[in-house]
Write an enzyme that holds these catalytic residues in place. Structure first.
Site, mmCIF file in Angstrom:
data_model
loop_
_atom_site.group_PDB
_atom_site.id
_atom_site.type_symbol
_atom_site.label_atom_id
_atom_site.label_comp_id
_atom_site.label_asym_id
_atom_site.label_seq_id
_atom_site.Cartn_x
_atom_site.Cartn_y
_atom_site.Cartn_z
ATOM 1 N N ASN A 18 135.194 32.766 11.471
ATOM 2 C CA ASN A 18 134.149 33.475 12.234
ATOM 3 C C ASN A 18 134.638 34.778 12.869
ATOM 4 O OD1 ASN A 18 132.096 31.486 11.762
ATOM 5 N ND2 ASN A 18 133.210 30.171 13.180
ATOM 6 N N ASN B 260 145.169 34.193 15.610
ATOM 7 C CA ASN B 260 143.977 33.711 16.291
ATOM 8 C C ASN B 260 143.293 32.801 15.292
ATOM 9 O OD1 ASN B 260 141.590 33.133 17.519
ATOM 10 N ND2 ASN B 260 141.088 35.256 18.076
ATOM 11 N N ALA C 130 138.285 28.441 15.883
ATOM 12 C CA ALA C 130 138.030 27.044 16.226
ATOM 13 C C ALA C 130 139.073 26.090 15.639
ATOM 14 C CB ALA C 130 136.638 26.660 15.742
ATOM 15 N N HIS D 34 141.620 24.291 17.854
ATOM 16 C CA HIS D 34 141.332 23.075 18.611
ATOM 17 C C HIS D 34 141.276 21.829 17.727
ATOM 18 C CE1 HIS D 34 140.304 26.274 21.345
ATOM 19 N NE2 HIS D 34 139.254 26.634 20.610
ATOM 20 N N ASP E 7 151.526 22.366 11.946
ATOM 21 C CA ASP E 7 152.648 21.965 11.080
ATOM 22 C C ASP E 7 153.145 23.151 10.255
ATOM 23 O OD1 ASP E 7 152.634 19.370 11.978
ATOM 24 O OD2 ASP E 7 151.646 18.529 10.205
ATOM 25 N N HIS F 140 143.786 34.462 21.879
ATOM 26 C CA HIS F 140 142.343 34.206 21.958
ATOM 27 C C HIS F 140 141.702 35.347 22.720
ATOM 28 C CE1 HIS F 140 142.863 30.386 20.155
ATOM 29 N NE2 HIS F 140 143.866 30.157 20.985
ATOM 30 N N ILE F 141 140.685 35.924 22.136
ATOM 31 C CA ILE F 141 139.994 37.061 22.745
ATOM 32 C C ILE F 141 139.361 36.639 24.070
ATOM 33 C CG2 ILE F 141 138.039 38.630 22.439
ATOM 34 C CD1 ILE F 141 138.681 38.443 19.361
ATOM 35 N N SER F 142 138.688 35.500 24.043
ATOM 36 C CA SER F 142 138.031 35.001 25.259
ATOM 37 C C SER F 142 139.015 34.150 26.054
ATOM 38 C CB SER F 142 136.808 34.164 24.880
ATOM 39 O OG SER F 142 137.215 33.005 24.152
ATOM 40 N N ARG G 222 135.906 28.170 29.410
ATOM 41 C CA ARG G 222 134.791 27.788 28.535
ATOM 42 C C ARG G 222 134.731 26.257 28.388
ATOM 43 N NH1 ARG G 222 134.970 31.387 23.333
ATOM 44 N NH2 ARG G 222 132.850 30.520 23.175
ATOM 45 N N ARG H 154 137.596 23.562 24.163
ATOM 46 C CA ARG H 154 138.416 24.749 23.843
ATOM 47 C C ARG H 154 139.704 24.791 24.677
ATOM 48 N NH1 ARG H 154 134.759 27.896 20.767
ATOM 49 N NH2 ARG H 154 132.632 27.532 21.446
HETATM 50 C C1 DQA Z 1 138.602 32.199 19.951
HETATM 51 C C2 DQA Z 1 138.269 31.006 20.860
HETATM 52 C C3 DQA Z 1 137.901 29.793 20.034
HETATM 53 O O1 DQA Z 1 137.581 28.717 20.880
HETATM 54 C C4 DQA Z 1 136.699 30.091 19.165
HETATM 55 O O2 DQA Z 1 136.391 28.976 18.348
HETATM 56 C C5 DQA Z 1 136.877 31.324 18.339
HETATM 57 C C6 DQA Z 1 137.501 32.495 18.960
HETATM 58 C C7 DQA Z 1 138.855 33.491 20.764
HETATM 59 O O3 DQA Z 1 139.417 34.423 20.171
HETATM 60 O O4 DQA Z 1 138.489 33.574 21.932
HETATM 61 O O5 DQA Z 1 136.447 31.401 17.207
HETATM 62 O O6 DQA Z 1 139.792 31.893 19.246
#
Ligand code: DQA
Length: 153
Positions: A17, A80, A83, A86, A93, A106-108, A113, A117
């Site tokens: 994503n 990065n 998801a 998690h 591994d 992680h950007i966020s 959250r 996460r």
């Molecule tokens: C993410 C945080 C993850 O929880 C989420 O599933 C992402 C982006 C981030 O960059 O903040 O796809 O990795």
């Protein structure tokens, strides 16, 4: 200016994503695109004398293959995993298996959250974790790898 890349190559790896950056939940992830992120990370790498190889995939196996291919072709990894962070024992591994210096980004701020996460399978096997710094986190991750890896003589 021609940047030297004699310190080797950094793998900049983005998971599922993250190809949607810029349009995906901009309130959380901002308005920059994946191309912007890759440009930022590549420029940061070049400032430290590294080349960058940028890979994004929505498929866990492709991410695994990219980590495996880094052994012998890259000197460090910025990851990065989206998801998969998690959920994926396999990515943890692979990172342990190739034993390259690695920084998780992680950007966020995942800790502000949803509870699911808050756990990362990757954090115990990487050298550093940068969360919540927006796309600047990729630059910070490259800086940290430059600090960890041998200085040019
Ligand atoms: C993410 C945080 C993850 O929880 C989420 O599933 C992402 C982006 C981030 O960059 O903040 O796809 O990795």
């Amino acid at each position: 200016m021609t940047a030297t890349t004699d310190r080797g190559t950094l793998l900049i790896l983005n998971g599922p994503n993250l190809n949607l950056l810029g349009t995906r939940e901009p309130g959380i992830y901002g308005s920059s695109s994946l191309a912007d992120v890759e440009e930022l990370a590549t420029a940061a790498a070049a400032r430290h004398g590294f080349a960058a190889r940028c890979v994004q995939s929505n498929h866990e196996g492709v991410l695994l293959d990219a980590i495996h291919a880094a052994r012998g072709t890259a000197v460090g990894i910025v990851i990065n995993a989206g998801a998969y962070t998690h959920t994926s024992v396999a990515l943890a591994d692979a990172l342990s298996g190739v034993a390259l210096p690695a920084v998780e980004v992680h950007i966020s701020n995942v800790h502000k959250r949803e509870g699911f996460r808050h756990h990362s399978y990757l954090s115990p096997v990487v050298d550093a974790v940068i969360v919540g710094a927006g796309i600047h986190g990729y630059e910070l991750a490259v800086d940290q790898l430059a600090h960890l890896l041998p200085q040019p003589s």
